[in-house]
Write a protein that holds these residues in place. Sequence first.
Motif, short mmCIF file in Angstrom:
data_model
loop_
_atom_site.label_atom_id
_atom_site.label_comp_id
_atom_site.label_asym_id
_atom_site.label_seq_id
_atom_site.Cartn_x
_atom_site.Cartn_y
_atom_site.Cartn_z
N LEU A 32 -2.96 -1.68 26.33
CA LEU A 32 -3.96 -0.90 25.59
C LEU A 32 -3.37 0.42 25.09
O LEU A 32 -3.69 0.89 23.99
N ILE A 33 -2.49 1.01 25.91
CA ILE A 33 -1.84 2.25 25.49
C ILE A 33 -0.93 1.96 24.30
O ILE A 33 -0.91 2.70 23.32
N ALA A 36 -2.70 1.57 21.15
CA ALA A 36 -3.12 2.85 20.56
C ALA A 36 -1.94 3.57 19.92
O ALA A 36 -2.09 4.67 19.40
N ILE A 320 -4.57 9.92 23.87
CA ILE A 320 -5.14 8.67 24.38
C ILE A 320 -6.41 9.05 25.12
O ILE A 320 -6.39 9.98 25.92
N PRO A 321 -7.55 8.38 24.88
CA PRO A 321 -8.78 8.77 25.59
C PRO A 321 -8.58 8.71 27.11
O PRO A 321 -7.92 7.81 27.62
N TYR A 323 -10.51 7.75 29.19
CA TYR A 323 -11.12 6.55 29.75
C TYR A 323 -10.08 5.51 30.17
O TYR A 323 -10.40 4.56 30.88
N ILE A 324 -8.81 5.70 29.74
CA ILE A 324 -7.77 4.75 30.14
C ILE A 324 -7.66 4.70 31.66
O ILE A 324 -7.35 3.66 32.24
N ASP A 326 -10.20 5.00 33.81
CA ASP A 326 -11.28 4.12 34.28
C ASP A 326 -10.92 2.65 34.04
O ASP A 326 -11.19 1.79 34.86
N VAL A 327 -10.30 2.40 32.86
CA VAL A 327 -9.93 1.02 32.54
C VAL A 327 -8.92 0.51 33.57
O VAL A 327 -9.06 -0.59 34.10
N ALA A 330 -10.59 -0.11 36.93
CA ALA A 330 -11.43 -1.32 36.90
C ALA A 330 -10.57 -2.57 36.87
O ALA A 330 -10.84 -3.55 37.57
N LEU A 331 -9.49 -2.53 36.06
CA LEU A 331 -8.60 -3.69 35.99
C LEU A 331 -7.96 -3.96 37.34
O LEU A 331 -7.77 -5.12 37.72
N LEU A 333 -9.23 -3.58 40.18
CA LEU A 333 -10.17 -4.33 41.03
C LEU A 333 -10.06 -5.82 40.74
O LEU A 333 -9.97 -6.65 41.65
N ILE A 334 -10.03 -6.17 39.44
CA ILE A 334 -9.97 -7.58 39.08
C ILE A 334 -8.63 -8.19 39.50
O ILE A 334 -8.59 -9.27 40.10
N LEU B 103 -17.37 -2.91 35.45
CA LEU B 103 -16.57 -1.68 35.39
C LEU B 103 -15.55 -1.77 34.27
O LEU B 103 -15.33 -0.82 33.51
N PHE B 104 -14.91 -2.95 34.14
CA PHE B 104 -13.88 -3.12 33.11
C PHE B 104 -14.51 -3.07 31.72
O PHE B 104 -14.06 -2.33 30.84
N SER B 107 -15.79 0.56 30.84
CA SER B 107 -14.75 1.56 30.60
C SER B 107 -13.91 1.17 29.37
O SER B 107 -13.50 2.05 28.60
N PHE B 108 -13.70 -0.13 29.17
CA PHE B 108 -12.97 -0.59 28.00
C PHE B 108 -13.72 -0.24 26.73
O PHE B 108 -13.12 0.19 25.73
N TYR B 111 -13.29 3.45 26.08
CA TYR B 111 -11.91 3.71 25.64
C TYR B 111 -11.75 3.35 24.17
O TYR B 111 -11.28 4.16 23.36
N ARG B 114 -13.78 5.67 21.81
CA ARG B 114 -13.22 7.01 21.67
C ARG B 114 -11.91 6.98 20.89
O ARG B 114 -11.58 7.90 20.16
N LEU B 115 -11.17 5.87 21.02
CA LEU B 115 -9.89 5.73 20.32
C LEU B 115 -10.13 5.63 18.82
O LEU B 115 -9.40 6.21 18.02
#
Lengths: 349, 313
Positions: A32-33, A36, A320-321, A323-324, A326-327, A330-331, A333-334, B103-104, B107-108, B111, B114-115
């Motif tokens: 994702l980074i 961007a 980069i927001p 929120y990365i 949080d992503v 969360a990832l 966890l999965i 959660l994913f 937050s995704f 993200y 905002r991007l």
Amino acid sequence: MRFERREHRPLALIILTPLLAVAAALALSGLLIAAAGAPVLEAYWRILVGAFGSRLSATETLTRATPLTLTGLAAAVAFRARVWNIGGEGQFYLGAIAVAAVGSQLLAGAPGYLSIPLLLVVGAIAGMVLLIVPLWLRLRFSVDEVVTSLLLNFVAVLLVSMLIDGPLKDPLAFGWPQSQSVPDVAMLPKLVARSRLHWGFGIAVALAFVVHFVQSRTVFGLKSRAAGLSPEGAAFAGVPLARTLLLVACLSGGLAGLAGAVEVMGVKGYVTTDLSPGFGYSGIVVAMLAGLHPLGVVLAALFTATMFVGADGMSRALKIPTYIADVTVALSLITMLVAVFFAQYRIRR
Amino acid sequence: MSTVLDIVASAGLWAAVLRIATPLIFGTLGALLCERVGVLNLGIEGIMTFGAMIGWLAVYHGTDLWTGLLVAAIAGAAFGLLHASLTVTLGLSQHVSGLGVTLFASSFSYYLFRLIVPLAGSPPTIEPFKPVTVPRLAEIPFVGAVLSAQTPPTYLALLLSLVLAYVVFRTPLGLAIRMTGENPHAAEAQGINPMAVRYGAVIAGSALMAVGGAFLTLSAFNSFFPTMVQGRGWICIALVVFASWRPGRALFGALLFAFFDAFQLRLQTAVDGVPYQVFLMTPYILSILALCVMARRARVPQALMQPYRRGER
């Protein structure tokens, strides 16, 4: 293709599991980074520097890890006994507002050695109360506590909003909805001078050891694990199921409430509705990353805090927001769920 | 007392009921479809958020509104595929997987939003769905005024609950769905592939959830902002229990719930001296009460939350 349970799990595999999961999560959010248009390795390097590069940032990361350790312990204790406490966020806020209320109204003139322990207990009790409700509903009406504890999060935040807009409103806050402050003597002493790091971090780590001891060395710990592994089996073996689950709920809700109390008494001194950037929800990730092990919770909380604190500086530098963070959390966890699965099963064709 | 009567007798209230109910109908039907095959999908809150974001983003970048809904549905289906891989193929805890997806997905979506849309003073807006007037219906006195205020997705939601009720209870596909949720072993003995049915239902259900989220940004409002779903997903999960896993009752439950919500909104302005937060709490407390009343009476799909592995009991 089918899955077959592994008969033997080497220790290395158990230790490697969370590391692989975190690596996979970092790789995925790296995509994702990259999407961007930012350099991935530099981004992660900046996160690391942002979290530990200076004395200030390192203490900030530990400060952030404090409530995460406590909410992580809350989730770990509950999940071990299959009490699905997803209400950590609400319990955090209720603990926080209880401390602000009692601290600013009843204990305004009390000396620190009296008010600090009292307020910590008050916060824990507030958290307990909020988790006992869903657990009671589960035992009495067989309502799934996942949904009820989740819904109570919203009720708790609205209650806090109501109180800091009304009876507990700080008249000196220029109209901002903000609670009155706990007295300075009731604030937790600093662990490191000229930083925000407070003794709450010591409390959180100490509690991780206490919880570990309780779970592995006491009768209650055995009962709670039995209740989680097989409720029917535990009941057959003479474990009083309702009472055990109630105690688990008290412990779990208490820890989450304590997280709120410690955050108020250690950092802010007062309560706003943005006191928690999702500490309750992140606590679930922390607990899962730790494999529900209390000592692992401390490490998992450090990882999560590193992401959150480090992402701030990285996001300013690389556009980069934030929120990365949080992503990634969360990832992880999965990926952790998947990694734990493959640590237990092997693929057979 | 007269204020209460005034509120209930106004067409504005009933128009709001349908508007508030629409995302709940989509979400509840989606969650219901997942649970009917035995998979609890707690990804709903995040999937609705992502649907709201991606649908809005598509329209913001020039597609028309229906394409926006379609984009949301496809994105929801993708998250459904993720949840199904975790819970059906691997048989992981449905609770924790669902929370992971939520959660994913949320937050995704923050993200990505905002991007692509940098922080600005006032959030950018799109031109949302407009109310349509159905020629004959609009002439009915009270009902006409209520229906004329609705946008096309609301009609779609009402239609969908009837279609789903028909499919679940009157077609061979519905039989396969219900059988998989009650007893996947028996379903397999009948030549049904429980894995395939579970995958299909979770993917389709998640697509519906995302459409429900997209309604928020494409019809109810005209912009996206974080935390806009506000627990609607969790309320849908509660409504499924309230509806006893029946699509028709899900429609009724969503409307009833929306009625209380619309009513409290109007009562807020009519009643002085009660903090507004008390009114905002009512939807969540009502959901909890509904769960308590219905949990014992409801007929839970017997294989709900039980992973299915071929040849294992």
